[in-house]
Scaffold this active site. Sequence first.
Site, mmCIF file in Angstrom:
data_model
loop_
_atom_site.group_PDB
_atom_site.id
_atom_site.type_symbol
_atom_site.label_atom_id
_atom_site.label_comp_id
_atom_site.label_asym_id
_atom_site.label_seq_id
_atom_site.Cartn_x
_atom_site.Cartn_y
_atom_site.Cartn_z
ATOM 1 C CB VAL A 191 40.614 -27.197 62.785
ATOM 2 C CG1 VAL A 191 39.724 -26.575 63.839
ATOM 3 C CG2 VAL A 191 39.807 -27.824 61.685
ATOM 4 C CB THR A 235 46.358 -33.047 66.111
ATOM 5 O OG1 THR A 235 45.308 -33.734 65.434
ATOM 6 C CG2 THR A 235 47.237 -34.040 66.843
ATOM 7 C CB CYS A 236 41.671 -30.284 65.015
ATOM 8 S SG CYS A 236 41.548 -31.606 63.813
ATOM 9 C CG PHE A 237 40.778 -27.927 68.707
ATOM 10 C CD1 PHE A 237 40.092 -26.914 68.062
ATOM 11 C CD2 PHE A 237 40.219 -29.195 68.722
ATOM 12 C CE1 PHE A 237 38.863 -27.145 67.461
ATOM 13 C CE2 PHE A 237 38.995 -29.444 68.130
ATOM 14 C CZ PHE A 237 38.310 -28.415 67.492
#
Length: 137
Positions: free
Chosen positions: A88, A111-113
């Site tokens: 992100v 999922t952002c990380f």
Amino acid sequence: FWEIVPKDLLEMFNDNELELLISGLPDIDIFDLKANTEYVGYFSNSPVIRWFWEILTELNKEDKARLLQFCTGTSKVPLEGFKALQGVSGPQKFQIHKSYGASSLLPTAHTCFNQLDLVEYESKEKLKERLLLALHE
């Protein structure tokens, strides 16, 4: 577009399945992924981590793509390899975090990380069973 591909044909797929259909199954270099992985709460020689990498080498191409999609939000491998994985806020390595709770819990992902959370499963078989269930549900 809808004249070529009827809308009702695409409605049967979710967004992840549609991405795999359009892009195809990627060639995932497990050794590159492993070399570009960080651990939080685990060490590279922890039993759960060793089992995880053994399981990954045993998975078929589709399940490897599902795992990548589960953890990163996409089944695509960066052109420069996993060292170029983006999160992100820019470059973000794949991470495996220790999660706490019963071994009946499924693995979770952020999922952002590019993060996978795993509890301490008591066996490789239990980890594989819970991981595959998470990937297919």
